[in-house]
Write a protein that holds these residues in place. Structure first.
Motif, PDB file in Angstrom:
ATOM      1  N   UNK A 158       0.806  -1.224   0.000  1.00 30.19           N
ATOM      2  CA  UNK A 158       0.000   0.000   0.000  1.00 30.19           C
ATOM      3  C   UNK A 158       0.843   1.281   0.000  1.00 30.19           C
ATOM      4  N   UNK A 159       2.047   1.206   0.578  1.00 28.39           N
ATOM      5  CA  UNK A 159       2.935   2.369   0.562  1.00 28.39           C
ATOM      6  C   UNK A 159       3.382   2.712  -0.858  1.00 28.39           C
ATOM      7  N   UNK A 160       3.543   1.676  -1.707  1.00 30.21           N
ATOM      8  CA  UNK A 160       4.021   1.886  -3.066  1.00 30.21           C
ATOM      9  C   UNK A 160       2.888   1.858  -4.091  1.00 30.21           C
ATOM     10  N   UNK A 161       1.644   2.022  -3.666  1.00 28.63           N
ATOM     11  CA  UNK A 161       0.504   1.889  -4.576  1.00 28.63           C
ATOM     12  C   UNK A 161       0.559   2.896  -5.721  1.00 28.63           C
ATOM     13  N   UNK A 162       0.942   4.121  -5.455  1.00 33.52           N
ATOM     14  CA  UNK A 162       0.969   5.161  -6.486  1.00 33.52           C
ATOM     15  C   UNK A 162       2.314   5.264  -7.198  1.00 33.52           C
ATOM     16  N   UNK A 163       3.293   4.490  -6.773  1.00 32.76           N
ATOM     17  CA  UNK A 163       4.640   4.598  -7.326  1.00 32.76           C
ATOM     18  C   UNK A 163       4.796   3.607  -8.475  1.00 32.76           C
ATOM     19  N   UNK A 164       5.222   4.054  -9.665  1.00 35.71           N
ATOM     20  CA  UNK A 164       5.305   3.147 -10.810  1.00 35.71           C
ATOM     21  C   UNK A 164       6.545   2.255 -10.831  1.00 35.71           C
ATOM     22  N   UNK A 165       7.456   2.429  -9.919  1.00 32.78           N
ATOM     23  CA  UNK A 165       8.673   1.614  -9.891  1.00 32.78           C
ATOM     24  C   UNK A 165       9.715   2.316  -9.035  1.00 32.78           C
ATOM     25  N   UNK A 166      10.888   1.750  -8.956  1.00 32.52           N
ATOM     26  CA  UNK A 166      11.945   2.358  -8.162  1.00 32.52           C
ATOM     27  C   UNK A 166      11.636   2.314  -6.680  1.00 32.52           C
ATOM     28  N   UNK A 167      11.434   1.111  -6.159  1.00 29.65           N
ATOM     29  CA  UNK A 167      11.029   0.970  -4.768  1.00 29.65           C
ATOM     30  C   UNK A 167      12.219   0.928  -3.805  1.00 29.65           C
ATOM     31  N   UNK A 168      13.419   0.737  -4.344  1.00 26.44           N
ATOM     32  CA  UNK A 168      14.608   0.635  -3.497  1.00 26.44           C
ATOM     33  C   UNK A 168      15.592   1.742  -3.831  1.00 26.44           C
ATOM     34  N   UNK A 169      16.480   1.980  -2.883  1.00 23.23           N
ATOM     35  CA  UNK A 169      17.511   3.011  -3.050  1.00 23.23           C
ATOM     36  C   UNK A 169      18.832   2.415  -2.586  1.00 23.23           C
TER      37      UNK A 169
END
Length: 195
Positions: free
Chosen positions: A94-105
């Motif tokens: 749910x934290x990444x629901x609006x994010x299209x990619x790039x979940x890590x740094x």
């Protein structure tokens, strides 16, 4: 030439490399931040991002129960830890629901002292490290933790309880006046020689 060679071997056979990536992915999803070498971090990033994408597709298709279950089973095939997979589906996706990619740094930390390998910190986006918050939580834990007393402290406390608070004050007054329990001092000299 290494044209079209996709991944790093990391000096391991295939089974060991896959186990390494799975273990690091479990640790990353559990703690949201790990420290490893730079080549391992670069290999870990696509592995974890692919798992998060599969989980996102499963959560998005919650209307169709079969797809959500299938996505969970696909992630469980890669990560054999049910608690971590549950955390992934319940809190991280749910934290990444609006994010299209790039979940890590990946952050370069420096070089390891023993072998001078370049060390990197891999973290999930959105779980940034706040040193003030870490210090505050550490201070709260210290305050909440009862002070552990040694045997001597416990014995002294028990003696004070037995004497009572008045007995403790009377003993200090008597010691100040020189009246201790040792008995009176005599002025007669001791006998010389001795047995």
């Amino acid at each position: 030439m290494r044209h079209n060679v996709a991944h790093r071997k990391l000096g391991r056979v295939t089974e060991h490399r896959v186990a390494l990536l799975r273990n690091q992915a479990i640790a990353l999803l559990k703690h949201e931040r790990i420290e490893t070498t730079m080549p391992k971090a670069k290999e870990l990033r696509p592995f974890v991002e692919r798992l998060i994408t599969v989980a996102k597709r499963g959560v998005a298709a919650t209307a169709v129960q079969g797809k959500a279950l299938h996505a969970r089973r696909m992630v469980l095939a890669e990560l054999p830890d049910k608690d971590v997979v549950g955390k992934l589906f319940d809190t991280l996706v749910p934290r990444f629901a609006e994010r299209p990619g790039g979940y890590t740094r990946i952050l370069r930390v420096g070089f390891r002292r023993g072998d001078a390998a370049e060390v990197a910190q891999v973290e999930l986006v959105g779980s940034e490290y706040d040193p003030r918050k870490a210090e505050a939580t550490a201070a709260e834990k210290e305050a909440a933790k009862p002070k552990s007393k040694g045997v001597g402290d416990r014995l002294k406390a028990a003696a004070r309880r037995l004497r009572g608070e008045k007995g403790d004050q009377a003993a200090t007054k008597a010691q100040a006046k020189g009246q201790t329990r040792g008995g009176r001092k005599t002025t007669t000299p001791r006998k010389a020689g001795g047995s």
